[in-house]
Design an enzyme around this catalytic site. Structure first.
Site: not given
Ligand SMILES: *[C@@H]1O[C@H](CO)[C@@H](O)[C@H](O)[C@H]1NC(C)=O
Ligand SMILES: *[C@@H]1O[C@H](CO)[C@@H](O)[C@H](O)[C@H]1NC(C)=O
Ligand SMILES: *[C@@H]1O[C@H](CO)[C@@H](O)[C@H](O)[C@H]1NC(C)=O
Ligand SMILES: *[C@@H]1O[C@H](CO)[C@@H](O)[C@H](O)[C@H]1NC(C)=O
Length: 683
Positions: A371, A385, A364, A366-369, A482
């Site tokens: 995965v 991640k 997936g 996500g907001g940070f990078g 978050d």
């Protein structure tokens, strides 16, 4: 080869220490403690309200004209009485604390309490209110016949925490001792006490117990046992607290809050410091409260650690990080040093594990990078991640913080297996969660049938516990910032685990203050003060938690963009139905097989409490957990609108007993809700 490592390790230990001190400081100043008076408006069973200028109103005034004098003129500073006739009879009880200075101080406290009760709980027929020096109850019911020791109680819980386990034991012992004194005191049923420690890591403790003087020693003992029995479970590590009821109360603080010499003085508690182990290393199990000592000890400690570091490097270099995470700590020292190196994974290993970050391995975004799923050489499955954001922090500082984050262990937090900080890459490696994230199941029409109510309640409960750990019980006091369904991962048995904690702090914006210019959260889950002003606190996480609870119960997203046909967001939709008394219609239709409606309604109630507009009106996660786990807790009333609530400190107080559902006749304020909630939608 070993030498450069020493320097790096020591440097990062030092920065981490300073960091931890900064965190401790925040903890100390962030305490938002309730000041008296502490009212309970209309305890169960509810008596309702009286009309203004009615006979009942007049009778309260008559009572207030004589009860303060009657209490202050009695030897035990205690009075009961009643005024008027059924149906407008008002029963009253007033008690001054055993250490009140004199009769006039008692009289004026009780007189003030009448005014305070009517101000805090306007037009309630039944009010209990506690002040420092006195307590008052008036009611249309003859509550003097009740023996509800734990049912009608106000819980005072200080938000500051201390770390030493010895502290809890000492509190229990001291409160017990004051209770013994109160039971034995035939005239006042009152006891005070203090106890200190031989070192400066624990503060001195002061405590007080009191019963209504007209009850027998046995009743006093039973009552005090019932409330003091709550200490281990609900007051662990709190620097102050108390339970106040009609028949008995106790309270403890780390400052002297009663007058006169303590009636009980326990011998000083000798807590032996751990021999030879450096007492303060960042991320250690205990939170220290003496910063002066920390700095003083740090220098000699470094020498000791240098030696240990050499040994450690020799012996542990090849150990796999996953193993280290589960090793019982041999000593404080090795435990504290291990993770710095043991966390580091090399990029080559991760490339092999994920087929060089192949798209087919992607779990997936996500907001940070991104995965990826990976498999370590020994077969352990991992989630990798790969962060795209750049952190404002230098690698050294980032590492230190990650070490702290890696130290957070809780069954409802995703475990950080390792990190890789090589060649511009910032990669975090987590344990792999086979059921993926909550949103993929909950919002899928087919899959959400797997989530029966038992699983959903387990998920809600687990998130609440994980969040309480982040907010209060871990040494870091982390605001997640978050929290949302896609950040809740599920293991094979649907145990929820919160992920991405600590990342907002590391990557999400300005670290130096609580107002961030770059908002890291997700619209739909964000508290109004965070969305509009960038202010975040544990209470903005509580808001997100509330949204999550409502989503789990209804199976719908709060995110407006997913419900185009629906002109109102989920939170408001639930609130409207709640007020109309038909909130049951919103329960996810996939929940067939007669789900326990009471429990579901309780969850909705808690969810709505958490999304109240004012951060101060939202409960803390520890209160939420108490509400979930206790059958006797009566939840704070939602009669006032959740998004436009006046200042109510009352909402943090909750009294015990039967949950009355469905509640809420009050539906007058709908328009103001809608106005305020539009501020929440994406702009
Ligand atoms: C109650 O009485 C006061 C004083 O007599 C008066 O000002 C007020 O309007 C009355 N309120 C109601 C609701 O009748
Ligand atoms: C206060 O004490 C007086 C004298 O004992 C008594 O007549 C009166 O009823 C008491 N007031 C109440 C509210 O019980
Ligand atoms: C009673 O105590 C209060 C508060 O300590 C004090 O101000 C007052 O002077 C005292 N009154 C009498 C009559 O002793
Ligand atoms: C306090 O007293 C209760 C009941 O007597 C007992 O169960 C409990 O262990 C005592 N706690 C401490 C810390 O002594």
């Amino acid at each position: 080869m070993a030498k450069p490592h020493h320097h790096r390790r020591l440097a990062s230990v030092t920065t981490t220490t300073l960091l931890l001190l900064a965190v401790l400081h925040i903890v100390r100043t962030a305490a938002e403690d309730e000041q008296p008076p502490w009212p309970i408006c209309g305890p169960e069973p509810s008596s309702g309200n009286y009309p203004q200028n009615s006979t009942y109103d007049t009778n309260i005034n008559l009572l207030s004209a004589s009860l303060p004098r009657n209490a202050s003129s009695s030897a035990a500073f205690y009075a009961t009485g009643n005024v008027g006739d059924v149906p407008n009879i008002v029963y009253g009880q007033a008690l001054c604390r055993g250490d009140v200075a004199n009769a006039s101080a008692c009289e004026s406290c009780v007189a003030t309490a009448f005014g305070g009760a009517q101000q805090a709980c306007p037009l309630y027929k039944d009010v209990v209110i506690f002040y420092d020096l006195c307590q008052l109850r008036f009611s249309n019911r003859n509550f003097l016949l009740d023996d509800d020791y734990i049912v009608t109680t106000y819980w005072l819980q200080r938000s500051r925490l201390v770390g030493s386990p010895a502290f809890d034991g000492a509190v229990g012992m001291l409160v017990n001792a004051t209770a013994d004194h109160a039971v034995g005191d035939s005239s006042r049923r009152f006891g005070t006490g203090e106890v200190g420690f031989n070192d400066r890591r624990n503060p001195k403790i002061y405590a007080l117990s009191q019963c209504a003087p007209d009850i027998t020693p046995e009743v006093c003992r039973n009552c005090l046992n019932a409330i003091i029995g709550q200490l281990p479970k609900w007051f662990s590590r709190m620097t102050g607290g108390g339970i106040f009821g009609v028949w008995c109360n106790f309270r403890y603080e780390v400052y002297s809050f009663f007058s006169g010499r303590p009636l009980v003085e326990l011998p000083q508690i000798v807590e032996r410091p751990p021999a030879s182990a450096p007492p303060v290393i960042p991320g250690g199990e205990k939170r220290r409260n003496s910063t002066g000592k920390v700095v003083a000890i740090l220098m000699p400690t470094i020498a000791v650690m240098l030696v240990i570091a050499v040994v450690y490097l020799f012996c542990w270099r090849r150990r796999r990080p996953e193993e280290d995470a589960f090793l019982p700590s041999q000593s404080a020292t090795s435990n504290d040093i291990q993770p710095i190196d043991s966390l580091l994974l090399d990029l080559a290993t991760l490339r092999v594990a994920t087929d060089d970050f192949d798209n087919s391995k992607m779990l997936g975004k996500g907001g940070f990078g991104i995965v990826y799923k990976g498999v370590l050489p020994d077969g352990e499955e991992i989630a990798v991640k790969r962060l795209c954001q750049t952190s404002r922090q230098g690698i050294g500082e980032l590492k230190s913080e990650l070490v702290l984050v890696a130290k957070l262990h809780h069954r409802n937090l995703v475990r950080l297996v390792g990190v890789c900080l090589e060649e511009q890459e910032k990669i975090l490696v987590y344990e792999y969660m086979p059921k993926r994230s909550l949103d993929t199941i909950l919002f899928d029409y087919e899959q959400n049938k797997e989530l029966d109510w038992g699983k959903r309640f387990k998920i809600i409960n687990g998130i609440a516990r994980g969040l309480q750990y982040l907010h209060q019980d871990s040494q870091l006091k982390i605001v997640h910032r978050d929290l949302k369904a896609s950040n809740i991962l599920l293991d094979f048995d649907y145990n929820p685990k919160i992920s991405d904690f600590g990342l907002a702090k590391l990557f999400g914006g300005d670290q130096s203050e609580d107002v961030t210019s770059r908002i890291a959260g997700t619209y739909g889950y964000m508290a109004p003060e965070y969305a509009m002003r960038g202010q975040y606190s544990i209470k903005s996480d509580v808001f997100s938690f509330g949204v999550l609870v409502l989503e789990v119960v209804t199976g719908r997203r709060n995110d407006a963009s997913h419900n185009i046909e629906q002109d109102v967001d989920l939170v408001n939709l639930v609130w409207e139905h709640w007020n109309r008394g038909n909130v049951i219609e919103l329960i996810d239709p996939s929940l067939c097989n007669h789900p326990p409606v009471d429990q579901i309604l309780k969850c909705i109630h808690v969810g709505l409490l958490c999304v109240q507009r004012k951060p101060a009106s939202r409960p803390t996660m520890s209160s939420v957990n108490i509400m979930f786990s206790s059958h006797t807790v009566r939840l704070p009333s939602l009669s006032r609108p959740p998004f436009f609530i006046q200042d109510i400190s009352v909402s943090e107080s909750w009294t015990a007993h039967s949950d009355a559902y469905p509640p809420g006749e009050n539906s007058t304020v709908m328009s103001s809700n809608q106005v305020s909630i539009t501020e929440l939608s994406p702009r």
